[in-house]
Design a protein around this motif. Structure first.
Motif, PDB file in Angstrom:
ATOM      1  N   GLY A  98       0.821  -1.216   0.000  1.00 59.12           N
ATOM      2  CA  GLY A  98       0.000   0.000   0.000  1.00 59.12           C
ATOM      3  C   GLY A  98       0.848   1.255   0.000  1.00 59.12           C
ATOM      4  N   GLU A  99       1.930   1.229   0.759  1.00 60.27           N
ATOM      5  CA  GLU A  99       2.858   2.369   0.825  1.00 60.27           C
ATOM      6  C   GLU A  99       3.481   2.624  -0.544  1.00 60.27           C
ATOM      7  N   GLU A 100       3.888   1.562  -1.217  1.00 63.73           N
ATOM      8  CA  GLU A 100       4.499   1.710  -2.538  1.00 63.73           C
ATOM      9  C   GLU A 100       3.526   2.337  -3.536  1.00 63.73           C
ATOM     10  N   ILE A 101       2.281   1.892  -3.511  1.00 63.73           N
ATOM     11  CA  ILE A 101       1.277   2.452  -4.413  1.00 63.73           C
ATOM     12  C   ILE A 101       1.009   3.912  -4.065  1.00 63.73           C
ATOM     13  N   ALA A 102       0.846   4.219  -2.790  1.00 61.58           N
ATOM     14  CA  ALA A 102       0.586   5.597  -2.362  1.00 61.58           C
ATOM     15  C   ALA A 102       1.729   6.525  -2.750  1.00 61.58           C
ATOM     16  N   GLN A 103       2.967   6.067  -2.555  1.00 63.17           N
ATOM     17  CA  GLN A 103       4.134   6.881  -2.911  1.00 63.17           C
ATOM     18  C   GLN A 103       4.188   7.116  -4.417  1.00 63.17           C
ATOM     19  N   LYS A 104       3.920   6.073  -5.185  1.00 65.76           N
ATOM     20  CA  LYS A 104       3.952   6.166  -6.647  1.00 65.76           C
ATOM     21  C   LYS A 104       2.931   7.186  -7.151  1.00 65.76           C
ATOM     22  N   VAL A 105       1.717   7.093  -6.660  1.00 64.42           N
ATOM     23  CA  VAL A 105       0.658   8.001  -7.099  1.00 64.42           C
ATOM     24  C   VAL A 105       0.968   9.429  -6.663  1.00 64.42           C
ATOM     25  N   THR A 106       1.454   9.601  -5.448  1.00 59.70           N
ATOM     26  CA  THR A 106       1.793  10.933  -4.946  1.00 59.70           C
ATOM     27  C   THR A 106       2.927  11.541  -5.757  1.00 59.70           C
ATOM     28  N   GLU A 107       3.928  10.740  -6.072  1.00 62.01           N
ATOM     29  CA  GLU A 107       5.053  11.229  -6.881  1.00 62.01           C
ATOM     30  C   GLU A 107       4.579  11.667  -8.263  1.00 62.01           C
ATOM     31  N   ARG A 108       3.734  10.869  -8.869  1.00 65.68           N
ATOM     32  CA  ARG A 108       3.200  11.232 -10.186  1.00 65.68           C
ATOM     33  C   ARG A 108       2.401  12.532 -10.117  1.00 65.68           C
ATOM     34  N   TYR A 109       1.548  12.647  -9.111  1.00 69.09           N
ATOM     35  CA  TYR A 109       0.748  13.857  -8.953  1.00 69.09           C
ATOM     36  C   TYR A 109       1.655  15.084  -8.845  1.00 69.09           C
ATOM     37  N   GLN A 110       2.669  15.017  -7.996  1.00 67.63           N
ATOM     38  CA  GLN A 110       3.588  16.145  -7.814  1.00 67.63           C
ATOM     39  C   GLN A 110       4.307  16.495  -9.115  1.00 67.63           C
ATOM     40  N   PHE A 111       4.749  15.460  -9.828  1.00 71.57           N
ATOM     41  CA  PHE A 111       5.426  15.697 -11.100  1.00 71.57           C
ATOM     42  C   PHE A 111       4.516  16.444 -12.058  1.00 71.57           C
ATOM     43  N   PHE A 112       3.294  15.947 -12.263  1.00 75.71           N
ATOM     44  CA  PHE A 112       2.389  16.595 -13.213  1.00 75.71           C
ATOM     45  C   PHE A 112       1.977  17.985 -12.757  1.00 75.71           C
ATOM     46  N   LEU A 113       1.759  18.168 -11.466  1.00 77.81           N
ATOM     47  CA  LEU A 113       1.402  19.489 -10.951  1.00 77.81           C
ATOM     48  C   LEU A 113       2.519  20.490 -11.242  1.00 77.81           C
ATOM     49  N   GLU A 114       3.742  20.120 -10.918  1.00 76.39           N
ATOM     50  CA  GLU A 114       4.882  21.016 -11.177  1.00 76.39           C
ATOM     51  C   GLU A 114       5.106  21.222 -12.673  1.00 76.39           C
ATOM     52  N   PHE A 115       4.949  20.183 -13.449  1.00 78.20           N
ATOM     53  CA  PHE A 115       5.130  20.265 -14.897  1.00 78.20           C
ATOM     54  C   PHE A 115       4.122  21.237 -15.509  1.00 78.20           C
ATOM     55  N   PHE A 116       2.852  21.066 -15.172  1.00 77.15           N
ATOM     56  CA  PHE A 116       1.816  21.912 -15.750  1.00 77.15           C
ATOM     57  C   PHE A 116       1.897  23.357 -15.282  1.00 77.15           C
ATOM     58  N   THR A 117       2.162  23.558 -14.003  1.00 75.62           N
ATOM     59  CA  THR A 117       2.293  24.949 -13.535  1.00 75.62           C
ATOM     60  C   THR A 117       3.549  25.582 -14.124  1.00 75.62           C
ATOM     61  N   GLY A 118       4.596  24.792 -14.333  1.00 74.87           N
ATOM     62  CA  GLY A 118       5.812  25.285 -14.982  1.00 74.87           C
ATOM     63  C   GLY A 118       5.586  25.699 -16.420  1.00 74.87           C
ATOM     64  N   LEU A 119       4.594  25.092 -17.051  1.00 76.28           N
ATOM     65  CA  LEU A 119       4.236  25.466 -18.417  1.00 76.28           C
ATOM     66  C   LEU A 119       3.312  26.679 -18.453  1.00 76.28           C
ATOM     67  N   GLY A 120       2.887  27.132 -17.268  1.00 73.27           N
ATOM     68  CA  GLY A 120       2.057  28.322 -17.195  1.00 73.27           C
ATOM     69  C   GLY A 120       0.576  28.082 -16.992  1.00 73.27           C
ATOM     70  N   LEU A 121       0.167  26.844 -16.784  1.00 75.27           N
ATOM     71  CA  LEU A 121      -1.252  26.588 -16.525  1.00 75.27           C
ATOM     72  C   LEU A 121      -1.631  27.097 -15.138  1.00 75.27           C
ATOM     73  N   PRO A 122      -2.831  27.630 -14.997  1.00 74.15           N
ATOM     74  CA  PRO A 122      -3.296  28.024 -13.662  1.00 74.15           C
ATOM     75  C   PRO A 122      -3.308  26.809 -12.730  1.00 74.15           C
ATOM     76  N   GLU A 123      -3.036  27.024 -11.460  1.00 72.89           N
ATOM     77  CA  GLU A 123      -2.880  25.925 -10.514  1.00 72.89           C
ATOM     78  C   GLU A 123      -4.122  25.047 -10.417  1.00 72.89           C
ATOM     79  N   ARG A 124      -5.312  25.639 -10.444  1.00 68.02           N
ATOM     80  CA  ARG A 124      -6.530  24.826 -10.311  1.00 68.02           C
ATOM     81  C   ARG A 124      -6.686  23.867 -11.487  1.00 68.02           C
ATOM     82  N   ILE A 125      -6.300  24.291 -12.674  1.00 70.19           N
ATOM     83  CA  ILE A 125      -6.363  23.404 -13.844  1.00 70.19           C
ATOM     84  C   ILE A 125      -5.260  22.352 -13.753  1.00 70.19           C
TER      85      ILE A 125
END
Length: 123
Positions: free
Chosen positions: A66-93
């Motif tokens: 369960g920890e491995e799955i939770a870490q994997k999903v959290t890491e992916r979320y953080q990556f995409f959030l930073e990637f999209f905001t870095g491209l200039g998308l508004p944070e809510r999107i």
């Protein structure tokens, strides 16, 4: 229970544990804006699937799997959030789209995107 649904619960459990040090069903219900009975049904299934354990005081703990799955999903979320905001998308999107992609991309696609992310940012 679908893996995407299970992963959402485990991500919430991980986040609550990091924030409060312990996790109880009522905390999960409040965090996810769902009822306690709904959480109890989900927790029973997660326990059956070997993803969580219940302590004597009803504290919820992630198993290693369960920890491995939770870490994997959290890491992916953080990556995409930073990637999209870095491209200039508004944070809510960026948050909304990161939530979708954290579950839906194959490991192979995610690995390629992660390895080539700097090309998109102009680094």
């Amino acid at each position: 229970m679908k893996m995407q649904t299970a992963a959402k619960y485990m991500k919430v459990i991980l986040r609550l544990r990091e924030k409060h040090g312990e996790v109880k069903s009522a905390m999960v219900a409040a965090e996810m804006y769902i009822t306690r009975p709904t959480v109890c049904v989900a927790m029973r299934q997660l326990k059956k699937d070997g993803l969580i354990l219940f302590e004597d005081d009803y504290e919820i703990r992630l198993t290693q799997k369960g920890e491995e799955i939770a870490q994997k999903v959290t890491e992916r979320y953080q990556f995409f959030l930073e990637f999209f905001t870095g491209l200039g998308l508004p944070e809510r999107i960026a948050e909304k789209d990161a939530c979708v992609l954290e579950y839906s991309l194959s490991d192979e696609c995610y690995a390629v995107l992660r390895s080539r992310a700097n090309e998109f940012k102009g680094d």
